[in-house]
Structure formats: C-alpha cells, structure tokens
Motif scaffolding. Sequence first.
Motif, PDB file in Angstrom:
ATOM      1  N   LEU A 176      14.943  -2.018 -43.757  1.00 11.39           N
ATOM      2  CA  LEU A 176      14.047  -3.092 -44.191  1.00 11.39           C
ATOM      3  C   LEU A 176      13.206  -3.671 -43.051  1.00 11.39           C
ATOM      4  N   GLN A 177      13.542  -3.315 -41.825  1.00  9.43           N
ATOM      5  CA  GLN A 177      12.873  -3.901 -40.658  1.00  9.43           C
ATOM      6  C   GLN A 177      11.431  -3.441 -40.544  1.00  9.43           C
ATOM      7  N   PRO A 178      10.526  -4.346 -40.159  1.00 12.26           N
ATOM      8  CA  PRO A 178       9.131  -3.927 -39.929  1.00 12.26           C
ATOM      9  C   PRO A 178       9.063  -3.059 -38.683  1.00 12.26           C
ATOM     10  N   PRO A 179       8.052  -2.217 -38.596  1.00 10.87           N
ATOM     11  CA  PRO A 179       7.910  -1.394 -37.392  1.00 10.87           C
ATOM     12  C   PRO A 179       7.692  -2.270 -36.171  1.00 10.87           C
ATOM     13  N   ARG A 180       8.229  -1.830 -35.062  1.00  4.78           N
ATOM     14  CA  ARG A 180       7.993  -2.537 -33.801  1.00  4.78           C
ATOM     15  C   ARG A 180       6.548  -2.266 -33.412  1.00  4.78           C
ATOM     16  N   GLU A 181       5.897  -3.305 -32.973  1.00  9.40           N
ATOM     17  CA  GLU A 181       4.507  -3.175 -32.564  1.00  9.40           C
ATOM     18  C   GLU A 181       4.385  -2.202 -31.399  1.00  9.40           C
ATOM     19  N   GLN A 182       3.280  -1.497 -31.333  1.00  8.66           N
ATOM     20  CA  GLN A 182       3.040  -0.578 -30.225  1.00  8.66           C
ATOM     21  C   GLN A 182       2.935  -1.326 -28.904  1.00  8.66           C
ATOM     22  N   PHE A 183       2.391  -2.537 -28.961  1.00  7.55           N
ATOM     23  CA  PHE A 183       2.275  -3.372 -27.775  1.00  7.55           C
ATOM     24  C   PHE A 183       2.993  -4.683 -28.056  1.00  7.55           C
ATOM     25  N   GLN A 184       3.863  -5.069 -27.157  1.00 10.17           N
ATOM     26  CA  GLN A 184       4.507  -6.374 -27.246  1.00 10.17           C
ATOM     27  C   GLN A 184       4.246  -7.083 -25.933  1.00 10.17           C
TER      28      GLN A 184
ATOM     29  N   TYR B 271      17.049  -9.450 -25.041  1.00  7.10           N
ATOM     30  CA  TYR B 271      17.839  -8.286 -25.439  1.00  7.10           C
ATOM     31  C   TYR B 271      17.453  -7.832 -26.837  1.00  7.10           C
ATOM     32  N   ASP B 272      17.375  -6.522 -26.998  1.00  4.29           N
ATOM     33  CA  ASP B 272      17.133  -5.898 -28.288  1.00  4.29           C
ATOM     34  C   ASP B 272      18.090  -4.714 -28.365  1.00  4.29           C
ATOM     35  N   PRO B 273      18.919  -4.612 -29.403  1.00  2.00           N
ATOM     36  CA  PRO B 273      19.899  -3.529 -29.456  1.00  2.00           C
ATOM     37  C   PRO B 273      19.280  -2.131 -29.414  1.00  2.00           C
ATOM     38  N   GLU B 274      18.050  -1.963 -29.905  1.00  2.00           N
ATOM     39  CA  GLU B 274      17.406  -0.645 -29.830  1.00  2.00           C
ATOM     40  C   GLU B 274      17.093  -0.275 -28.389  1.00  2.00           C
ATOM     41  N   ARG B 275      16.730  -1.269 -27.587  1.00  2.00           N
ATOM     42  CA  ARG B 275      16.448  -1.013 -26.165  1.00  2.00           C
ATOM     43  C   ARG B 275      17.743  -0.883 -25.377  1.00  2.00           C
ATOM     44  N   GLY B 276      18.667  -1.816 -25.612  1.00  2.00           N
ATOM     45  CA  GLY B 276      19.928  -1.836 -24.888  1.00  2.00           C
ATOM     46  C   GLY B 276      19.839  -2.540 -23.542  1.00  2.00           C
ATOM     47  N   TRP B 277      18.755  -3.265 -23.311  1.00  2.00           N
ATOM     48  CA  TRP B 277      18.595  -3.973 -22.043  1.00  2.00           C
ATOM     49  C   TRP B 277      17.782  -5.243 -22.239  1.00  2.00           C
ATOM     50  N   GLU B 278      17.830  -6.086 -21.207  1.00  2.00           N
ATOM     51  CA  GLU B 278      17.018  -7.297 -21.176  1.00  2.00           C
ATOM     52  C   GLU B 278      16.441  -7.445 -19.776  1.00  2.00           C
ATOM     53  N   PHE B 279      15.325  -8.171 -19.684  1.00  2.00           N
ATOM     54  CA  PHE B 279      14.584  -8.273 -18.425  1.00  2.00           C
ATOM     55  C   PHE B 279      14.378  -9.730 -18.048  1.00  2.00           C
TER      56      PHE B 279
ATOM     57  N   MET C 233      11.398 -19.105  -0.691  1.00  2.00           N
ATOM     58  CA  MET C 233      11.838 -18.780  -2.043  1.00  2.00           C
ATOM     59  C   MET C 233      11.851 -17.257  -2.207  1.00  2.00           C
ATOM     60  N   THR C 234      12.868 -16.760  -2.899  1.00  2.00           N
ATOM     61  CA  THR C 234      12.966 -15.334  -3.232  1.00  2.00           C
ATOM     62  C   THR C 234      12.730 -15.171  -4.724  1.00  2.00           C
ATOM     63  N   THR C 235      11.949 -14.148  -5.085  1.00  2.00           N
ATOM     64  CA  THR C 235      11.694 -13.818  -6.488  1.00  2.00           C
ATOM     65  C   THR C 235      12.241 -12.428  -6.762  1.00  2.00           C
ATOM     66  N   LEU C 236      13.030 -12.329  -7.812  1.00  2.00           N
ATOM     67  CA  LEU C 236      13.645 -11.059  -8.201  1.00  2.00           C
ATOM     68  C   LEU C 236      13.247 -10.698  -9.623  1.00  2.00           C
ATOM     69  N   HIS C 237      13.235  -9.411  -9.914  1.00  2.00           N
ATOM     70  CA  HIS C 237      13.204  -8.927 -11.291  1.00  2.00           C
ATOM     71  C   HIS C 237      14.560  -8.301 -11.548  1.00  2.00           C
ATOM     72  N   LEU C 238      15.152  -8.629 -12.683  1.00  2.00           N
ATOM     73  CA  LEU C 238      16.490  -8.166 -13.005  1.00  2.00           C
ATOM     74  C   LEU C 238      16.497  -7.548 -14.402  1.00  2.00           C
ATOM     75  N   ILE C 239      17.019  -6.330 -14.470  1.00  2.00           N
ATOM     76  CA  ILE C 239      17.246  -5.674 -15.768  1.00  2.00           C
ATOM     77  C   ILE C 239      18.754  -5.562 -15.947  1.00  2.00           C
ATOM     78  N   ILE C 240      19.240  -6.038 -17.087  1.00  2.00           N
ATOM     79  CA  ILE C 240      20.651  -5.877 -17.430  1.00  2.00           C
ATOM     80  C   ILE C 240      20.728  -4.856 -18.545  1.00  2.00           C
ATOM     81  N   GLN C 241      21.403  -3.741 -18.251  1.00  2.00           N
ATOM     82  CA  GLN C 241      21.535  -2.620 -19.188  1.00  2.00           C
ATOM     83  C   GLN C 241      22.940  -2.635 -19.783  1.00  2.00           C
ATOM     84  N   TYR C 242      23.017  -2.575 -21.118  1.00  2.00           N
ATOM     85  CA  TYR C 242      24.302  -2.562 -21.819  1.00  2.00           C
ATOM     86  C   TYR C 242      24.549  -1.164 -22.359  1.00  2.00           C
ATOM     87  N   ARG C 243      25.685  -0.581 -22.023  1.00  2.00           N
ATOM     88  CA  ARG C 243      25.998   0.784 -22.478  1.00  2.00           C
ATOM     89  C   ARG C 243      27.198   0.777 -23.382  1.00  2.00           C
TER      90      ARG C 243
END
Length: 183
Positions: A67-75, A100-108, A173-183
């Motif tokens: 029932l889910q709508p298609p994910r947009e090509q650009f988000q 987090y999105d379960p289809e991706r399995g990660w968050e940023f 100040m330090t700036t980081l990008h963090l990806i958390i991957q769930y497996r």
Amino acid sequence: MEKMSRNIGYQLKKIRVQRSLSLDDVAKATNVSKAQLAQIEKGESNPTVSTIWKIASGMRISFSSLLQPPREQFQKFDEKTSTVVSEENGKYRVYSIIPYDPERGWEFYKIEMDPGVIHRSEAHSDGVEETVTVINGQVLVEAGGMKEHLIKGETLVFSASQEHQYVNPTNEMTTLHLIIQYR
C-alpha cells in the motif's frame, strides 16, 4: 482509490523485478491470475482486500508494504528543518539529517562538537556499525580499547556494538558526518 491502485501496482512490480520473478511465477505463488496481476501492476485494476492478502502471503511480504506510495526519486533533506538533540550542556549537538528507514537500513547525522568535548556512547545492538567522517576539525574515536585520531577528510568505520566515545581534542569546533548502519 485510484492512487491506492497505482501504489499497489508500483510496489508489486518493484518487488517482482527485484526478485527476478515473471508474472507467471507470481501467479503460481499467489493464486492470482497472470492477467489480473498485469492489470494490477499497470494500475488498471482495483484489487480486493482478499486479493491483496493473497499477493502479500504468496510473495511473503507484509500487506502494508503493497500500500506504500513509491519513494520519490529525489528526497531533499535540510539541516535547518532537522531534529537537533544536544548533550554535554549544549556543547555536543546532533542533527538528524536523514532519519532511519528500514529499506535503507541506515541513518545520517551531522554532529558539532565544541572544543574539548568528550561524548560517551553506550554499546548499540549487535551488528551496528558507525561510519564517521571529519568535515572540519579533528576527533579522537575510542572503541574497544582502540584509539584513532582523525583529521579533516578522514573516515573511520567501526563496530558500535561496544562502548565508544568521541573526543574533540582541539580549541576549535569539530564537525562530523555520521552514518549508523543497522544489520
């Protein structure tokens, strides 16, 4: 109802193609005719609830996934509208850029650490992995008895299923990008 039919058709075809199945294969697995499945995929049919259940059961997927709508090509995600959480008296700020999105399995995340900040994190679940990239400044990452000093442009991948900490050892100040991957 027309939009729902398009969603069902889109999701059915996406899953069928991902699994390299023909319409005949899906028809055999679901007991829904090949002709009806083709109509559903084209959005030309309004399947009944029982037909949707047959498809979901035969394909071994959840009813709601059809029932889910298609994910947009650009988000597009914007830091200005993201959720911000702070710790260490506001000196450690976490911006949830892509949730987090379960289809991706990660968050940023984007993380800002004021000078001298130490942030300790409890162990995450087994299989969780963190990927941290320094955008500006420096960070000392400690996990499992190991220490790694990173500077601007460097990236570290490590198991986050252990206690770990981030330290800003500088006067800037330090700036980081963090990806958390769930497996």
